[in-house]
Design an enzyme around this catalytic site. Structure first.
Site, short mmCIF file in Angstrom:
data_model
loop_
_atom_site.label_atom_id
_atom_site.label_comp_id
_atom_site.label_asym_id
_atom_site.label_seq_id
_atom_site.Cartn_x
_atom_site.Cartn_y
_atom_site.Cartn_z
N GLY A 90 0.83 -1.20 0.00
CA GLY A 90 0.00 0.00 0.00
C GLY A 90 0.86 1.25 0.00
N ASN A 91 0.25 2.38 0.24
CA ASN A 91 1.01 3.63 0.33
C ASN A 91 0.37 4.54 1.37
OD1 ASN A 91 -0.93 5.55 -1.02
ND2 ASN A 91 -0.71 4.01 -2.63
#
Ligand code: PMT
Length: 437
Positions: free
Chosen positions: A240-241
């Protein structure tokens, strides 16, 4: 604490500093010192609540000027309006939930409130309160009212709060508030202050975050994407980020308030759906790709504020990967580039207007300009995500809006809601401008 830069636009400017009643009021002394060091003339209005946390002597020692608290002092001099009228910028630091409500509803129940009503200058407000108070619908509504009126919200930050609490509601640091005050004065550069009069023209346009916006998106259909997509590694882990979704949600909220018909395509986030916005939740880049491209021919504008994973694991393990089997070798494959595909599919047509973002850490603008061309967008919003006071996860942003005709507009540090309105101003200008670029 760092010192302000020597070449400051605050030299000789009248700053009215409102200090209200929260434990963080002590930080207002540090802000006052930064402002004074930068050459500003600082008048402090200390509310009754503020006076419980920090005394007038501290501010008088720092500013060299009398601290005011009462409407009833010096009636003949019209103190209740004089300070507000004279101010070139009003900063309320910290601003309690009660003060946000008073400012939003135009109460005139103490000297800070009457000064704010008399002020025609830019207003910067730095909220500080417990997380529940910040998240309460009443406070959200008050914040919306204030930002729509052009008030610049700075913060709150997330972190430790009084009494061992944690969450959003923490007063931003004095340096951040100082930067917001400086930006407010710089953006109002055509104003009446001495520094404004002597300032040289900026080489590029700077958006004026105080300009109110009307229902100029009535009849316009928009898709806004927000948040960070997730790409599963196994049933419990993902790539993810750091995107929180706040920038995209602020854009969706602002566009709906301006009369737009808004579809928000949201990657996983806890944020509530803004009023009047239709929402589609997605998880992966491919989900987002499907949701956005399905609407491509139905809308006038697509704004891609989401941080989309460029790669995903080639294989998703059907069961949780076991640590005792050693580190897994993860092969990655590229995800579709949604914006680039939209640009290619549109070809030479002028709708939908495509607005991309670029999250950069170095040579931000050069990279942004390259992405604008490579992805076939009309507008590209560049933000430096290596900053700590802007970009990912915080409530504020600082951006440069580029367009494919070579235009460039800076938006100084402000709440994402205010930045969203300035981005939408650029979108409206593009929609109204010559077609085909
Ligand atoms: O969510 P917040 O915490 O509020 O933070 C806001 C933000 C920093 C995420 C936001 O302001 C921002 O910069 N969003 C874009 C982040 C990003 O993915 O940038 P990029 O430079 O990697 O991508 C460029 C553009 O292409 C973006 O519009 C992106 O949505 C789009 N893209 C990227 C990859 C991909 N596979 N498909 C895409 O459409």
């Amino acid at each position: 604490m760092s010192r302000p830069p020597a070449d400051t636009p605050l030299e000789g400017r009248r700053v009215l500093l409102g200090v209200t009643g929260g434990i963080a009021a002590y930080k207002a002394a540090l802000l006052a010192r930064l402002l004074v060091q930068a050459g500003a003339e600082v008048d402090v209005v200390l509310t009754r609540g503020g006076g419980h946390f920090v005394g007038p002597a501290t501010f008088e020692g720092i500013t060299g000027r009398a601290v005011r608290s009462e409407v009833w002092e010096d009636i003949a001099a019209g103190t209740h309006v004089a300070l507000g009228r004279a101010a070139e910028v009003l900063v309320v630091y910290p601003a309690t939930a009660h003060t946000l409500a008073r400012l939003a509803h135009g109460l005139a129940d103490d000297l800070l409130a009457t000064s704010a009503l008399a002020a025609t200058c830019p207003v910067v407000v730095a909220p500080a309160m417990h997380a529940e108070m910040w998240q309460h619908p009443a406070t959200r509504d008050n914040v919306d009212l204030l930002t729509r009126r052009g008030v610049r919200l700075v913060g709150p930050a997330e972190g430790p709060l009084m009494g061992g609490d944690e969450g959003p509601g923490r007063l931003v640091d004095p340096e951040v508030a100082f930067a917001a005050v400086t930006a407010a004065l710089t953006d109002a550069g055509s104003g009446t202050g001495s520094a404004a009069r002597t300032a040289t023209a900026a080489p590029t346009a700077t958006a004026a975050p105080t300009a109110p916006s009307g229902p100029d998106l009535a009849g316009c259909r928009l898709v806004v994407t927000a948040g960070g997509t997730r790409e599963a590694l196994d049933p419990v882990r993902y790539l993810g980020n750091r995107s929180s979704g706040r920038m995209g949600f602020a854009l969706a909220a602002a566009a709906a308030e301006r009369g737009g018909e808004v579809e928000l395509v949201a990657a996983p986030t806890e944020l509530p759906t803004p009023p009047g916005v239709r929402r589609t939740d997605v998880v992966t880049a491919r989900d987002m790709h499907a949701a956005v491209t399905a609407r491509r021919t139905e809308v006038d504008v697509i704004i891609k504020a989401a941080a989309v994973a460029d790669f995903r694991p080639e294989q998703v393990a059907p069961r949780k990967l076991k640590k005792d089997r050693g580190a897994p070798a993860v092969a990655l494959v590229p995800n579709p580039d949604i914006l680039a595909e939209l640009g290619a599919a549109r070809g030479t047509a002028d709708r939908p207007v495509l607005v991309g973002f670029a999250a950069e850490t170095d040579t931000a603008e050069d990279n942004g300009r390259a992405k604008l061309t490579a992805k076939g967008a009309d507008l590209l919003v560049v933000n430096d995500v290596s900053a700590t006071d802007a970009g990912f996860e915080v409530d504020d942003n600082r951006v440069v809006v580029l367009d494919r005709r070579g235009g460039r507009q800076e938006v100084a540090l402000a709440s994402k809601r205010v930045v969203a309105d300035r981005i939408l101003d650029a979108v409206v200008a593009w929609l109204e401008g010559p077609r085909g670029g």
